[in-house]
Write a protein that holds these residues in place. Structure first.
Motif, short mmCIF file in Angstrom:
data_model
loop_
_atom_site.label_atom_id
_atom_site.label_comp_id
_atom_site.label_asym_id
_atom_site.label_seq_id
_atom_site.Cartn_x
_atom_site.Cartn_y
_atom_site.Cartn_z
N HIS A 1 0.83 -1.21 0.00
CA HIS A 1 0.00 0.00 0.00
C HIS A 1 0.86 1.27 0.00
N ARG A 2 2.03 1.20 0.66
CA ARG A 2 2.93 2.37 0.66
C ARG A 2 3.42 2.66 -0.76
N LEU A 3 3.89 1.61 -1.45
CA LEU A 3 4.41 1.79 -2.81
C LEU A 3 3.30 2.18 -3.79
N ALA A 4 2.07 1.68 -3.53
CA ALA A 4 0.95 2.05 -4.40
C ALA A 4 0.68 3.54 -4.34
N HIS A 5 1.08 4.21 -3.23
CA HIS A 5 0.90 5.66 -3.08
C HIS A 5 2.22 6.41 -3.31
N SER A 6 3.20 5.68 -3.86
CA SER A 6 4.51 6.29 -4.21
C SER A 6 5.15 6.99 -3.03
N LEU A 7 5.09 6.36 -1.85
CA LEU A 7 5.67 6.94 -0.65
C LEU A 7 6.94 6.18 -0.26
N THR A 8 7.97 6.93 0.14
CA THR A 8 9.17 6.30 0.69
C THR A 8 8.90 5.98 2.15
N LEU A 9 9.80 5.20 2.75
CA LEU A 9 9.65 4.87 4.17
C LEU A 9 9.65 6.14 5.02
N ASP A 10 10.57 7.06 4.70
CA ASP A 10 10.66 8.30 5.48
C ASP A 10 9.41 9.16 5.29
N GLU A 11 8.87 9.22 4.07
CA GLU A 11 7.68 10.04 3.81
C GLU A 11 6.47 9.48 4.56
N LEU A 12 6.30 8.14 4.52
CA LEU A 12 5.18 7.55 5.27
C LEU A 12 5.39 7.72 6.77
N GLY A 13 6.66 7.55 7.21
CA GLY A 13 6.96 7.70 8.63
C GLY A 13 6.63 9.09 9.14
N ALA A 14 6.93 10.12 8.32
CA ALA A 14 6.65 11.50 8.72
C ALA A 14 5.15 11.71 8.91
N GLN A 15 4.34 11.07 8.08
CA GLN A 15 2.90 11.28 8.16
C GLN A 15 2.23 10.48 9.28
N VAL A 16 2.89 9.40 9.72
CA VAL A 16 2.27 8.60 10.80
C VAL A 16 2.98 8.78 12.13
N GLY A 17 4.06 9.57 12.13
CA GLY A 17 4.70 9.91 13.39
C GLY A 17 5.75 8.94 13.88
N VAL A 18 6.39 8.18 12.98
CA VAL A 18 7.49 7.29 13.40
C VAL A 18 8.64 7.43 12.41
#
Length: 479
Positions: A17-34
Motif C-alpha cells: 500500500h505504501r508503494l501504491a501511493h509512491s511513498l518512501t519509508l521516510d515520507e510515510l513515517g513522517a505522516q504517521v509519526g514514526v
C-alpha cells in the motif's frame, strides 16, 4: 502471540500500500509519526506494530486495518517470499544444515520459483519416503501391542457401525450388497464395479463425483466386495486425512478393517450369537462365519474383538502361509510366538508343531482341525481351517488356553502336539542322525524371496501408483 509468518504478511501488505501511493519509508513515517527505520522493521516482519500505528498507516494509504491484517499476500512476489520463508523455517530444511537464502530486490521471481520448486520436491520426497522397513515393522508391532492392551476392541467404531446399519434399515442376518449400497448412498456415494481398477488399489474413491470404484469380483483369500466397499466408506466416516507416516497409515488401515467387520458382524447380534454358543459349550469359528456370511478369517478376527471384552477369555489368532510364515497375528493369552529383535511377529516362522502348520497335512480340509499343544507357557487348544489363494495355501487359527477349551466345539480331540519353541531344537534344527548323514552332501538351490530386494512402498498411500489412479479417475469421470 502473532506468528512470524503473520508479521511477514502484514509487512508485505503495508509495503504494497505504501508503494501504491509512491511513498518512501521516510515520507510515510513522517505522516504517521514514526521514523522510517521503524517502518522498515515492520515491513520486514521484525517488529509488531501497535494498533494505533496501523490505524494511522491505513488512514494515510487509503485502506483500513482489516485489509492490512488480511492473511492473503498482496501480490505474487509477496506470496513467493512468504512461502520461501515458511519453507526455510520448517524442520525439513533446518535438518539440512545449510544457510537459508536471503531474499533481496535483486533476486528475480523466476529464481524464487526455482528455489521453491526444490523445496516442494524435497517435501514431496519426504512424504513419500514414509518409513524404512525397520520403522514399518516397529510401527506395526507398536500398533499390535496397543491393540492387545485394549483387547483389540474399539468401542467408538462399534457404535458408529451400529448407527450406520440402523440408518440403512439393517435388522438381522447377513449384510446384503443392497444394504451396503444404501449405506454408500446415504454418504453421497455410488458403488461402481469396474474391470480396469488400478492394480495397486483394492478400491478407488472419487470424492469429486461421489463414486466408489470396486472390482467386479471378490479378491481370493478373503477381501469380499461388501468389505471393500465398507472400508472405502470408513475413510469418510472416520474423517481420515492422507497419512503422515507409516504408523498413521497402519492405524487407518486397522480402523477401516475394524469398521467393515463391525458392519458385517454387528456387535449386538454377534454377542448374542457368541454368548448362546458359549452357554451351549459349542463355540466354533465356522458357525460364527456361516451365521453372518463372511470368510473364516473375518469371523476369527471378529472373535478377537469381542471374546475378551465380553466373554472374559483370552485367545490368539494366526494367519499362516503354506511355508509356515505368520502374516497376521493377535494374541493376549501368552502363546509363545517367534519374534525378531524389534518385537515383530509378522514374517516369522511359526513352530512346526502348532496346529497352524500341522493342519496342512490333514486329508480333510473342509472342516476345522482341532489340536492341543503343550508349550513352555502352558497348554493351548486350537481350531485351524486351511484354505488357498491363486498363489499359495494358508491356515486360519483361533485358540485359547487349556482352561477355556471347555467352551468350544472340538475340545474332545485327542490330537496333541508338543512345542518347546523358541528352543531351536524343537523344530528349527535338523535331526542329528540326518545331519550326520547329509551335511556337506547337500546343495539346495535357494528360493529367493523378492521382498528382500523390494523397497518399502512409497507414496502418501504406500504402494499406490498415483499416475495409474489419476488416469483411471480421469477416464471414468467422463463417463
Amino acid at each position: 502471540m502473532v506468528s512470524a509468518i503473520e508479521l511477514t504478511t502484514l509487512g508485505h501488505r503495508i509495503r504494497h500500500h505504501r508503494l501504491a501511493h509512491s511513498l518512501t519509508l521516510d515520507e510515510l513515517g513522517a505522516q504517521v509519526g514514526v521514523a522510517g527505520s521503524h517502518l522498515s522493521l515492520i515491513e520486514n516482519g521484525k517488529r509488531e506494530p501497535k494498533l494505533s500505528l496501523l490505524q494511522e498507516i491505513a488512514r494515510v494509504t487509503g485502506t483500513d486495518v482489516t485489509d492490512l491484517l488480511s492473511a492473503e499476500p498482496p501480490n505474487r512476489r509477496a506470496a513467493l517470499e512468504i512461502e520461501l520463508e515458511r519453507a526455510q523455517a520448517g524442520t525439513l530444511f533446518r535438518r539440512l544444515g545449510i544457510p537459508p537464502v536471503k531474499v533481496t530486490k535483486g533476486i528475480g521471481d523466476q529464481t524464487l520459483e526455482s528455489i521453491l520448486g526444490l523445496h516442494r520436491e524435497l517435501q514431496r520426497r519426504e512424504r513419500e519416503a514414509i518409513a524404512t522397513p525397520e520403522e514399518a515393522r516397529r510401527a506395526n508391532t507398536e500398533l499390535r501391542l496397543r491393540m492387545r492392551a485394549q483387547n483389540n476392541y474399539l468401542p467408538d467404531i462399534e457404535h458408529l457401525a451400529e448407527k450406520q446399519l440402523k440408518a440403512a434399515g439393517h435388522v438381522a442376518g447377513a449384510l446384503t450388497h443392497r444394504t451396503v449400497s444404501i449405506m454408500a448412498d446415504q454418504l453421497g456415494f455410488e458403488l461402481i464395479y469396474v474391470s480396469d481398477l488400478p492394480h495397486s488399489a483394492r478400491s478407488v474413491t472419487d470424492l469429486e463425483n461421489g463414486r466408489i470404484y470396486l472390482p467386479p469380483a471378490s479378491i481370493p483369500g478373503g477381501h469380499g466386495l461388501r468389505s471393500m466397499a465398507l472400508q472405502a466408506m470408513a475413510h469418510r466416516l472416520l474423517g481420515h486425512q492422507p497419512p503422515t507416516d507409516y504408523a498413521h497409515f497402519l492405524e487407518q488401515r486397522l480402523e477401516i478393517n475394524y469398521y467393515a467387520a463391525c458392519c458385517l458382524m454387528p456387535e449386538t447380534a454377534s454377542l448374542a450369537f457368541l454368548q448362546q454358543a458359549k452357554k451351549d459349550r459349542n463355540l466354533a469359528v465356522e458357525d460364527f462365519r456361516d451365521a453372518f456370511g463372511v470368510t473364516h478369517e473375518a469371523a476369527g478376527m471378529r472373535m478377537t474383538n469381542l471374546v475378551t471384552e465380553h466373554l472374559g477369555m483370552s485367545l490368539h489368532f494366526l494367519r499362516v502361509d503354506g511355508a509356515g510364515t505368520i502374516s497376521r497375528v493377535y494374541e493376549n493369552d501368552d502363546l509363545p510366538l517367534p519374534m525378531d529383535v524389534t518385537g515383530a511377529v509378522e514374517g516369522q516362522l511359526v513352530c512346526r508343531n502348532f496346529s497352524a502348520r500341522s493342519a496342512f497335512a490333514e486329508r480333510n480340509r473342509t472342516t476345522e482341525h482341532y489340536q492341543y499343544t503343550d508349550t513352555p507357557a502352558g497348554t493351548f487348544w486350537c481350531a485351524t481351517q486351511t484354505g488357498s489363494t491363486a498363489d499359495d495355501e494358508f491356515s486360519i487359527t483361533v485358540g485359547v488356553p487349556f482352561d477355556d477349551a471347555k467352551w468350544f466345539r472340538g475340545r474332545e480331540t485327542h490330537k496333541r502336539g508338543v512345542s518347546t519353541c523358541p528352543d531351536e531344537a524343537c523344530c528349527h534344527r535338523p535331526d542329528p542322525d540326518l545331519t550326520a548323514r547329509w551335511q556337506d552332501k547337500a546343495w539346495p538351490s535357494a528360493r529367493v524371496h523378492m521382498q528382500m530386494f523390494a523397497p518399502l512402498p512409497r507414496g502418501a498411500f504406500p504402494g499406490v501408483d498415483d499416475a495409474e489412479v489419476y488416469a483411471f479417475l480421469d477416464k471414468h469421470a467422463a463417463e
